[in-house]
Design a protein around this motif. Structure first.
Motif, PDB file in Angstrom:
ATOM      1  N   ARG A 279       5.969  19.317  -6.063  1.00  0.00           N
ATOM      2  CA  ARG A 279       6.184  18.107  -5.340  1.00  0.00           C
ATOM      3  C   ARG A 279       4.943  17.749  -4.377  1.00  0.00           C
ATOM      4  O   ARG A 279       4.292  18.432  -3.997  1.00  0.00           O
ATOM      5  CB  ARG A 279       7.325  18.241  -4.203  1.00  0.00           C
ATOM      6  N   LEU A 280       4.501  16.382  -4.922  1.00  0.00           N
ATOM      7  CA  LEU A 280       3.188  15.861  -4.394  1.00  0.00           C
ATOM      8  C   LEU A 280       3.439  14.632  -3.212  1.00  0.00           C
ATOM      9  O   LEU A 280       4.672  13.872  -3.324  1.00  0.00           O
ATOM     10  CB  LEU A 280       2.559  15.114  -5.387  1.00  0.00           C
ATOM     11  N   PHE A 281       2.521  14.734  -2.297  1.00  0.00           N
ATOM     12  CA  PHE A 281       2.414  13.592  -1.408  1.00  0.00           C
ATOM     13  C   PHE A 281       0.928  13.086  -1.742  1.00  0.00           C
ATOM     14  O   PHE A 281       0.120  13.770  -2.010  1.00  0.00           O
ATOM     15  CB  PHE A 281       2.663  14.129   0.219  1.00  0.00           C
ATOM     16  N   ALA A 282       0.826  11.832  -1.269  1.00  0.00           N
ATOM     17  CA  ALA A 282      -0.587  11.394  -1.182  1.00  0.00           C
ATOM     18  C   ALA A 282      -1.251  11.715  -0.085  1.00  0.00           C
ATOM     19  O   ALA A 282      -0.792  12.118   1.141  1.00  0.00           O
ATOM     20  CB  ALA A 282      -0.340   9.751  -0.972  1.00  0.00           C
ATOM     21  N   PRO A 283      -2.596  11.941  -0.100  1.00  0.00           N
ATOM     22  CA  PRO A 283      -3.235  12.450   1.257  1.00  0.00           C
ATOM     23  C   PRO A 283      -3.185  11.681   2.417  1.00  0.00           C
ATOM     24  O   PRO A 283      -3.333  12.214   3.591  1.00  0.00           O
ATOM     25  CB  PRO A 283      -4.936  12.260   0.640  1.00  0.00           C
ATOM     26  N   TRP A 284      -2.718  10.370   2.184  1.00  0.00           N
ATOM     27  CA  TRP A 284      -2.507   9.611   3.618  1.00  0.00           C
ATOM     28  C   TRP A 284      -1.095   8.866   3.340  1.00  0.00           C
ATOM     29  O   TRP A 284      -0.826   8.613   2.381  1.00  0.00           O
ATOM     30  CB  TRP A 284      -3.672   8.359   3.554  1.00  0.00           C
ATOM     31  N   ARG A 285      -0.202   9.186   4.585  1.00  0.00           N
ATOM     32  CA  ARG A 285       0.975   9.050   4.438  1.00  0.00           C
ATOM     33  C   ARG A 285       1.552   7.960   5.755  1.00  0.00           C
ATOM     34  O   ARG A 285       2.201   8.535   6.821  1.00  0.00           O
ATOM     35  CB  ARG A 285       1.933  10.308   4.435  1.00  0.00           C
ATOM     36  N   PRO A 286       1.253   6.852   5.550  1.00  0.00           N
ATOM     37  CA  PRO A 286       1.480   5.800   6.555  1.00  0.00           C
ATOM     38  C   PRO A 286       2.984   5.145   6.714  1.00  0.00           C
ATOM     39  O   PRO A 286       3.253   4.914   7.944  1.00  0.00           O
ATOM     40  CB  PRO A 286       0.320   4.624   6.637  1.00  0.00           C
ATOM     41  N   ILE A 287       3.925   5.281   5.632  1.00  0.00           N
ATOM     42  CA  ILE A 287       5.014   4.656   5.755  1.00  0.00           C
ATOM     43  C   ILE A 287       6.045   5.545   6.236  1.00  0.00           C
ATOM     44  O   ILE A 287       6.416   6.849   5.799  1.00  0.00           O
ATOM     45  CB  ILE A 287       5.317   4.197   4.242  1.00  0.00           C
ATOM     46  N   ARG A 288       6.641   5.161   7.403  1.00  0.00           N
ATOM     47  CA  ARG A 288       7.748   5.845   7.824  1.00  0.00           C
ATOM     48  C   ARG A 288       8.683   6.129   6.799  1.00  0.00           C
ATOM     49  O   ARG A 288       9.409   5.146   6.264  1.00  0.00           O
ATOM     50  CB  ARG A 288       8.390   5.449   9.246  1.00  0.00           C
ATOM     51  N   VAL A 289       9.300   7.625   6.889  1.00  0.00           N
ATOM     52  CA  VAL A 289      10.426   7.834   5.896  1.00  0.00           C
ATOM     53  C   VAL A 289      11.736   7.033   6.286  1.00  0.00           C
ATOM     54  O   VAL A 289      12.148   6.964   7.529  1.00  0.00           O
ATOM     55  CB  VAL A 289      10.855   9.354   5.568  1.00  0.00           C
ATOM     56  N   SER A 290      12.420   6.526   5.435  1.00  0.00           N
ATOM     57  CA  SER A 290      13.623   5.848   5.633  1.00  0.00           C
ATOM     58  C   SER A 290      14.814   6.756   6.026  1.00  0.00           C
ATOM     59  O   SER A 290      14.880   7.930   5.154  1.00  0.00           O
ATOM     60  CB  SER A 290      13.861   4.843   4.527  1.00  0.00           C
ATOM     61  N   PRO A 291      15.673   6.626   6.958  1.00  0.00           N
ATOM     62  CA  PRO A 291      16.932   7.236   7.182  1.00  0.00           C
ATOM     63  C   PRO A 291      17.945   6.942   6.084  1.00  0.00           C
ATOM     64  O   PRO A 291      17.927   5.749   5.555  1.00  0.00           O
ATOM     65  CB  PRO A 291      17.484   6.941   8.444  1.00  0.00           C
ATOM     66  N   PHE A 292      18.803   7.848   5.650  1.00  0.00           N
ATOM     67  CA  PHE A 292      19.767   7.540   4.718  1.00  0.00           C
ATOM     68  C   PHE A 292      20.604   6.375   5.354  1.00  0.00           C
ATOM     69  O   PHE A 292      20.746   5.939   6.445  1.00  0.00           O
ATOM     70  CB  PHE A 292      20.519   8.842   4.389  1.00  0.00           C
ATOM     71  N   ALA A 293      21.349   5.938   4.413  1.00  0.00           N
ATOM     72  CA  ALA A 293      22.339   4.471   4.614  1.00  0.00           C
ATOM     73  C   ALA A 293      22.985   4.581   6.046  1.00  0.00           C
ATOM     74  O   ALA A 293      23.023   3.757   6.797  1.00  0.00           O
ATOM     75  CB  ALA A 293      23.276   4.548   3.305  1.00  0.00           C
ATOM     76  N   ASN A 294      23.765   5.914   6.349  1.00  0.00           N
ATOM     77  CA  ASN A 294      24.530   5.969   7.480  1.00  0.00           C
ATOM     78  C   ASN A 294      23.831   5.593   8.787  1.00  0.00           C
ATOM     79  O   ASN A 294      24.232   5.530   9.785  1.00  0.00           O
ATOM     80  CB  ASN A 294      25.423   7.083   7.480  1.00  0.00           C
ATOM     81  N   ASN A 295      22.456   6.021   8.646  1.00  0.00           N
ATOM     82  CA  ASN A 295      21.576   5.836   9.863  1.00  0.00           C
ATOM     83  C   ASN A 295      20.432   4.784   9.636  1.00  0.00           C
ATOM     84  O   ASN A 295      19.482   4.918  10.723  1.00  0.00           O
ATOM     85  CB  ASN A 295      20.966   7.297  10.129  1.00  0.00           C
ATOM     86  N   PHE A 296      20.554   4.011   8.877  1.00  0.00           N
ATOM     87  CA  PHE A 296      19.629   2.927   8.552  1.00  0.00           C
ATOM     88  C   PHE A 296      19.643   1.988   9.674  1.00  0.00           C
ATOM     89  O   PHE A 296      18.466   1.590  10.033  1.00  0.00           O
ATOM     90  CB  PHE A 296      19.821   2.233   7.236  1.00  0.00           C
ATOM     91  N   PHE A 297      20.844   1.494  10.215  1.00  0.00           N
ATOM     92  CA  PHE A 297      20.840   0.651  11.258  1.00  0.00           C
ATOM     93  C   PHE A 297      20.818   1.255  12.650  1.00  0.00           C
ATOM     94  O   PHE A 297      21.585   1.174  13.368  1.00  0.00           O
ATOM     95  CB  PHE A 297      22.080  -0.238  11.325  1.00  0.00           C
ATOM     96  N   SER A 298      19.649   1.906  12.861  1.00  0.00           N
ATOM     97  CA  SER A 298      19.360   2.606  13.944  1.00  0.00           C
ATOM     98  C   SER A 298      17.912   2.211  14.553  1.00  0.00           C
ATOM     99  O   SER A 298      17.325   1.498  13.893  1.00  0.00           O
ATOM    100  CB  SER A 298      19.628   4.016  13.834  1.00  0.00           C
ATOM    101  N   ALA A 299      17.402   2.822  15.942  1.00  0.00           N
ATOM    102  CA  ALA A 299      16.035   2.599  16.111  1.00  0.00           C
ATOM    103  C   ALA A 299      15.127   3.021  15.006  1.00  0.00           C
ATOM    104  O   ALA A 299      14.164   2.622  14.561  1.00  0.00           O
ATOM    105  CB  ALA A 299      15.926   3.283  17.392  1.00  0.00           C
ATOM    106  N   ARG A 300      15.433   4.178  14.389  1.00  0.00           N
ATOM    107  CA  ARG A 300      14.821   4.946  13.605  1.00  0.00           C
ATOM    108  C   ARG A 300      14.627   3.959  12.232  1.00  0.00           C
ATOM    109  O   ARG A 300      13.480   3.915  11.399  1.00  0.00           O
ATOM    110  CB  ARG A 300      15.116   6.258  12.815  1.00  0.00           C
ATOM    111  N   GLY A 301      15.888   3.412  11.797  1.00  0.00           N
ATOM    112  CA  GLY A 301      15.690   2.548  10.549  1.00  0.00           C
ATOM    113  C   GLY A 301      14.915   1.314  11.246  1.00  0.00           C
ATOM    114  O   GLY A 301      13.976   0.801  10.052  1.00  0.00           O
ATOM    115  N   LEU A 302      14.743   0.853  12.482  1.00  0.00           N
ATOM    116  CA  LEU A 302      13.898  -0.239  12.448  1.00  0.00           C
ATOM    117  C   LEU A 302      12.768   0.070  12.823  1.00  0.00           C
ATOM    118  O   LEU A 302      11.682  -0.770  12.112  1.00  0.00           O
ATOM    119  CB  LEU A 302      14.344  -0.646  14.145  1.00  0.00           C
ATOM    120  N   GLN A 303      12.425   1.156  12.873  1.00  0.00           N
ATOM    121  CA  GLN A 303      10.554   1.597  12.968  1.00  0.00           C
ATOM    122  C   GLN A 303      10.313   1.649  11.494  1.00  0.00           C
ATOM    123  O   GLN A 303       9.141   1.327  11.264  1.00  0.00           O
ATOM    124  CB  GLN A 303      10.709   3.149  13.601  1.00  0.00           C
ATOM    125  N   THR A 304      11.123   2.294  10.857  1.00  0.00           N
ATOM    126  CA  THR A 304      11.118   2.255   9.028  1.00  0.00           C
ATOM    127  C   THR A 304      10.581   0.859   8.558  1.00  0.00           C
ATOM    128  O   THR A 304       9.749   0.662   8.004  1.00  0.00           O
ATOM    129  CB  THR A 304      12.014   2.867   8.200  1.00  0.00           C
TER     130      THR A 304
END
Length: 180
Positions: A122-147
């Motif tokens: 499993r690979l990642f880019a050396p630079w990872r600026p995009i916040r990982v999205s929460p799954f559907a049930n938590n998307f409409f939350s503060a973490r979802g807004l940050q994403t």
């Protein structure tokens, strides 16, 4: 992963940057589907397939092989997509491959199995600026807004500026060369 909406950004940007009519609405739709389809692998959770499994989330459906299969399917469907075989293949391949590449730039998860079936790594880019999205049930939350804010900054804004720059270069008046 970026949100499902952000995976549509690449096909939309390519469509916006192209000459009007060059990418048919049907081909655009196929590109959007190809860009979003790899995340159908979240169904693996319901089937009790572990995340780290080759057929788990960000596994086989996030591979170069999967992108190639979708591109070959687009080549077969080129006529209904109102595109040439080359155009359908290239556009759908780029759109499908954009999905695991965007996922590789996220801040979480296990990385993408880009080289499956040749490697289970499993690979990642050396630079990872995009916040990982929460799954559907938590998307409409503060973490979802940050994403969403992260995606606007690191995906949508750069694509918008690239499209504007490309359009500006296309509409520049040709320079006349004067010979002495």
């Amino acid at each position: 992963m970026p949100s499902i909406f952000t995976h549509a950004a690449i096909p939309l940007a390519l469509w916006c940057a192209s000459e009007r009519g060059r990418i048919s609405p049907r081909l655009l739709g196929a590109g959007v589907i190809a860009a979003m389809l790899p995340d159908a692998d979240v169904l693996a959770f319901a089937l009790h397939i572990p995340y780290a499994d080759a057929f788990g989330h960000r596994g086989a459906s996030h591979s170069l092989l999967f992108s190639t299969v979708l591109a070959l399917l687009a080549a077969v469907l080129a006529r209904p997509l109102r595109a040439t075989r080359v155009q359908a293949t290239a556009f759908v391949f780029a759109c499908a491959l954009s999905h695991p590449l965007l996922d590789a730039f996220t801040s979480g998860g296990l990385g993408v199995a880009l080289w499956w079936p040749w490697s289970d790594s499993r690979l990642f880019a050396p630079w990872r600026p995009i916040r990982v999205s929460p799954f559907a049930n938590n998307f409409f939350s503060a973490r979802g807004l940050q994403t969403v804010l992260s995606e606007l900054r690191w995906v949508w804004l750069p694509l918008f500026l690239c499209v504007l720059g490309w359009k500006a270069m296309q509409h520049r008046a040709p320079v006349e060369i004067q010979h002495p």
